[in-house]
Scaffold this active site. Structure first.
Site, short mmCIF file in Angstrom:
data_model
loop_
_atom_site.label_atom_id
_atom_site.label_comp_id
_atom_site.label_asym_id
_atom_site.label_seq_id
_atom_site.Cartn_x
_atom_site.Cartn_y
_atom_site.Cartn_z
CG LEU A 75 -1.93 -1.21 1.19
CD1 LEU A 75 -2.82 -1.18 2.42
CD2 LEU A 75 -2.77 -1.26 -0.08
CB CYS A 76 4.45 1.96 -0.16
SG CYS A 76 4.91 1.66 1.54
CG HIS A 77 1.01 6.67 -2.13
ND1 HIS A 77 0.71 6.53 -0.80
CD2 HIS A 77 -0.16 6.95 -2.75
CE1 HIS A 77 -0.58 6.70 -0.62
NE2 HIS A 77 -1.14 6.96 -1.79
CG MET A 113 6.47 2.72 4.99
SD MET A 113 6.79 1.81 6.52
CE MET A 113 7.28 0.22 5.90
CD GLU A 114 9.07 5.37 0.59
OE1 GLU A 114 8.18 4.97 -0.18
OE2 GLU A 114 8.82 5.86 1.71
CG ASP A 128 23.44 -12.33 -0.16
OD1 ASP A 128 23.19 -13.55 -0.12
OD2 ASP A 128 23.82 -11.75 -1.20
#
Length: 158
Positions: A75-77, A113-114, A128
């Site tokens: 739901l992130c733009h 969120m970014e 990793d």
């Protein structure tokens, strides 16, 4: 009581409509820590890692991740980021790497969120690249440090 912005009146997940909001300058900072053995950290710092420059690879991965957050979190733009910065700091005293990300834009919605995605993916990239020499690396304390801009105001983590 504050409500969840991504849940509509029927209780369904929904993307927030930001079309009526004014553009403001928004910035967010996030961090993550990657705890490892002193030997693994020394391998990274001395440039002896067989996969190459761990910090450079993690930095690029974090930047790429911030730009693709909208593809990863439903739901992130999609955002037109004006700045993404990922800084990695070795902390030999606690045998860790601190990842800090900064995201900025002028837009209708925040960049928390970014910033969190950038820090998380940079930390995962360190894991990793180092898992062949140490499997029990720990990624911890992924959190938002600060956000500014928008109607919810300025937030600084304690």
């Amino acid at each position: 009581m504050t409500t969840f912005t991504h849940i509509n009146h029927q209780g369904e997940a929904n993307m927030v409509d930001v079309s009526a909001k004014q553009d403001t300058v928004r910035e967010a900072r996030a961090e993550a820590f990657v705890r490892m053995s002193p030997a693994t950290l020394e391998m990274i710092l001395s440039g002896q890692h067989h996969k190459g420059d761990v910090f450079a690879t993690a930095r690029i991965a974090g930047i790429q991740a911030a730009k693709r957050t909208w593809e990863l979190i439903p739901l992130c733009h999609p955002l037109l980021l004006s700045k993404v910065e990922v800084n990695l700091t070795a902390l030999p005293e606690i045998s860790s790497v601190r990842v800090e990300s900064i995201c900025k834009l002028s837009g209708k919605t925040g960049v928390e969120m970014e910033a969190l995605t950038a820090a998380s993916i940079a930390a995962l990239t360190i894991y990793d690249m180092c898992k062949a020499v140490q499997k029990d690396i720990v990624i911890e304390q992924v959190r938002l440090l600060e956000k500014s801009g928008g109607k919810s105001g300025h937030f600084i983590a304690e």
